[in-house]
Design an enzyme around this catalytic site. Sequence first.
Site, mmCIF file in Angstrom:
data_model
loop_
_atom_site.group_PDB
_atom_site.id
_atom_site.type_symbol
_atom_site.label_atom_id
_atom_site.label_comp_id
_atom_site.label_asym_id
_atom_site.label_seq_id
_atom_site.Cartn_x
_atom_site.Cartn_y
_atom_site.Cartn_z
ATOM 1 N N GLU A 173 -6.388 -5.317 3.819
ATOM 2 C CA GLU A 173 -6.572 -6.543 3.029
ATOM 3 C C GLU A 173 -7.751 -6.393 2.060
ATOM 4 O OE1 GLU A 173 -3.276 -7.893 4.216
ATOM 5 O OE2 GLU A 173 -4.495 -8.845 2.696
ATOM 6 N N THR A 233 0.835 -1.223 0.000
ATOM 7 C CA THR A 233 0.000 0.000 0.000
ATOM 8 C C THR A 233 0.851 1.248 0.000
ATOM 9 O OG1 THR A 233 -1.666 -1.211 1.219
ATOM 10 C CG2 THR A 233 -1.822 1.175 1.294
ATOM 11 N N GLY A 271 2.817 -2.794 8.722
ATOM 12 C CA GLY A 271 3.201 -2.983 10.117
ATOM 13 C C GLY A 271 4.668 -3.384 10.201
#
Lengths: 438, 223
Positions: free
Chosen positions: A421, A139, A178
């Site tokens: 997701e 992303t 993350g």
Amino acid sequence: MNADILKERQNATFDVEKLTNILDGGPELTKRRREIESMVLNDPDFMEEDPNFLSRSERYDQAVRKSAQMILKLREYGIADPEEIYCYKSTVHLGKPEPLDLHLGMFLPTLLNQANQEQMDRFFMPSWNLEIIGTYAQTEMGHGTHLRGLETTATYDPATQEFVLNSPTVSSIKWWPGGLGKTSNHAIVLAQLYTQGNCHGLHAFIVPIRDMNTHVPLPGIVVGDIGPKFGFDEIDNGYLKMENVRIPRENMLMKYAKVEPDGTYKKPPSAKLTYGTMVFIRSMIVGESARALSKASTIAIRYSAVRHQSEIRPGEPEPQILDFQTQQYKLFPLLATAYAFIFVGQYMKDTYSRISGDINQGDFSELPELHALSAGLKAFTTWTANAAIEVCRMSCGGHGYSRSSGLPDLYVNFTPTCTYEGENTVMMLQTARYLVKS
Amino acid sequence: YQQAKAGQQLSGIVSYLNETDHRRVQPQPVSARPTVVDINDLASLVEIYKLRAAILVGMAAKSIQQELQHRKNQADAWNNSAIDLVKASDAHCHYVVVKLFTDKLGEIGDTAVHSVVSSLALLYALHGITVNSGDFLQAGLLSVPQVLQISVRIKELLSQLRPNAVALVDSFDIHNKKLNSVLGRYDGNVYENMFEWARRSPLNATEVHESFYKYLKPLRSKL
């Protein structure tokens, strides 16, 4: 024990243990789950300060400490089954995300699925032993679910047999992964592949981002934490800007797609290969919805059993909140939904493992339907659970607003499932595409 | 929908798009449609969830067709029907969840557990109909009296489930530490633990917070 809740349990008309066994999938699985949980909960190495009373940096620090312990203990106990690892991990971190989530959940599995033999020899063991700590950077600040819109480029230079990774615009900076901000020293970066002047779409590249000894960012790499968020305080969601960073040709994951030394491109055998991973992760998210809703309804219903307020029959003592029809109407349909989602989660898991074998044999026939269903169910269950947690929180009155209730944390750590997701509306439209086509 | 419309036999969960002959899935004036639904029978509820999904899929597909007839290209026609498409997917997922829940009951052997989980399943299905009653009424799948009957039935189920509410959440078997909630703790001793938790707040590390000496006290001398 509180007298009200004791009375509630004495009035039950069924054997709780039997239902628990059904929810776990069998008595043996209940037993094993409890074993794993008690291994963690009775382990002094996992004692923690109440995160509610810590700063963000202290929460991140505590999470890294626990993750480091967790890695050692998983090896020590020889826990290798993915389900058991998941159970152990979620008990260590009490259901919250943790800094090594993407290393364990995305970086390692992507190596296993998309690295060729040389790359496995070079990257896997160092990653397994955490010399390499990886994340998965797809992303971008300005782009998400629509993969064709991603702007990061990987341009092949046949003269040096290297790829040049570049973030051409601000909106192309990788954003959110993350563990990217402070934890990782490598990233699998998804970038548009250019070779011999042609763009071949998104491909995966292993990019070193920090020195493996000093952990200092490498030249051309701008990396850091994206700052405080609604929740996810324990993890360093990060940004990554690449300023024409060069990596060897061998760092492109080449189990399927290939680029020859002279720059010639070889297509992967089937574009559907990445579907399998997506279906797996979305099936897990359906299970997440069930777990979150089970927690929220447990908190709200137990508290409604001990909380006395107002009156139903004038003059009588304040009744249990759970005796008000309005309270039942708020909570019992959500309780039913929690059960529904647990069974859907079981179905999705069973179906995925059933057809994984077919997939490995090259039989993709059931994958399109499962891919469509998992996308829709991921959206359907996370939207429903997200709203339901808020209803449970409000049904606890003012105390639902206190962090001690656990509901604010539950909400802020669950709500990202509606966007990560695959953003839910996009997921629903994916399912619609299949329905209309069918 | 297009494959079914072209007479192709579908496989898997979407095969219901084959079963329903398209005349029946047309929205019908309520009076023209015999509605025989036993609201206590999960199988018949699954059936009307299925029909609702089929109708909504059909309506979304029709919307795309109409857009195309206005000489829109496929992509614009799709985008101009997106609300219907999301609604159709939502209905499809809802049908799948109700169906799986109902199927699961067949696997539960213990009669007491079966009875309470059946009540949950029925509540889930009926509540879903209430929340989406517009769809079911518009499609003629249910009559207004039946929707009212469902509301009454839901209230009965609420009181029927009331004695087992705590046991049903206990069955999730979530350890106190994992639940991490004073309000939801297993022993129900909420208030004393809430007080103890609050006293551990860092703000209570000293009886008088330093801000009093730094700001409030000096403030007085200036007023």
